[in-house]
Design an enzyme around this catalytic site. Structure first.
Site, PDB file in Angstrom:
ATOM      1  CG  ASP A  92      -2.130  -0.955   0.940  1.00 16.09           C
ATOM      2  OD1 ASP A  92      -2.022  -1.846   0.377  1.00 16.09           O
ATOM      3  OD2 ASP A  92      -2.991  -0.736   2.020  1.00 16.09           O
ATOM      4  CE  LYS A 154      -5.361   2.069   3.076  1.00 15.64           C
ATOM      5  NZ  LYS A 154      -4.069   1.550   3.566  1.00 15.64           N
ATOM      6  CE  LYS A 183      -6.528  -1.340   2.670  1.00 14.58           C
ATOM      7  NZ  LYS A 183      -5.311  -1.693   2.962  1.00 14.58           N
TER       8      LYS A 183
END
Length: 223
Positions: A92, A154, A183
């Site tokens: 991430d 995300k 996400k």
């Protein structure tokens, strides 16, 4: 969405800077107990978490360029490669917010592309900190992320204000289309929050309050 479906969508996180090795051990044991599929810990603890979780088939993920995004591309690439060497299986990465705000879109895309390349096929999610962006910047960020070859956009780290909202998730999904990863992370505190976020288009949820979430309790977590 039933409890098991939610469990399978959650990235369980322990990223607070004061977490000790014992905290990580307890966290990993909780992960095993509840059946979460993926955890995220800071780079220093990847090896330790992997040593506990690998035999259970649970992936260890790592944040890259956390939690501001302003590291150089070379630094992010080196961080990614080291984390993978230590057992990380998902990445991430925080987008370069300053470059995005400056309109340096080629820089932003190259930054992401190089980390994706370093990840060598592992799932890569790019954090954009929706609370810090205009709507146009969110749209632009999504397009850059897709062009750079990442797997997910995300919403947030949870450390820089704001977090996932239904409106933002719906926007990200509308831009990325039905088959790209979205996400949601930051401020998802209840089972109802999670259901609403999923219905808006998220297919992964990041939270440090996962146990409370699946138990129908309210989490105090902001990340």
């Amino acid at each position: 969405m039933n409890r098991q479906q939610l469990i399978e969508m959650i990235d369980f996180t322990l990223l607070k800077p004061t977490a000790t090795k014992d905290d990580i051990t307890d966290f990993c044991n909780t992960t095993i107990e509840h059946g979460f599929r993926t955890v995220f810990v800071n780079p220093y603890y990847v090896t330790h978490a992997h040593s506990i979780l690998s035999e259970h088939g649970i992936k260890v993920g790592v944040p890259i360029g956390f939690s501001l995004g302003g590291a150089t591309t070379q630094t992010k690439v080196a961080e990614t490669k080291e984390a993978i060497g230590n057992g990380a299986e998902e990445i991430d990465m925080l987008i370069n917010l300053g470059a995005l705000k400056s309109g340096e879109f080629d820089v932003v895309e190259n930054d992401i592309r190089e980390v994706v390349k370093a990840a060598d096929g592992l799932t890569t999610k790019i954090i954009i900190e929706t609370a810090l962006l205009t709507e146009d910047e969110k749209v632009t960020a999504c397009k850059i992320i897709q062009a750079a070859g990442a797997d997910y956009v995300k919403t947030a780290t949870g450390f820089n204000g704001g977090g996932a909202t239904v409106e933002d998730v719906r926007l990200l999904r509308s831009v990325t289309g039905p088959d790209f990863g979205v996400k949601a992370a930051g401020g998802i505190r209840t089972y109802e929050d999670a259901v609403n976020i999923v219905e808006a288009g998220a297919n992964r949820i990041g939270t440090s309050g996962a146990v409370a979430l699946i138990s129908g309790e309210q989490s105090s977590s902001t990340y």
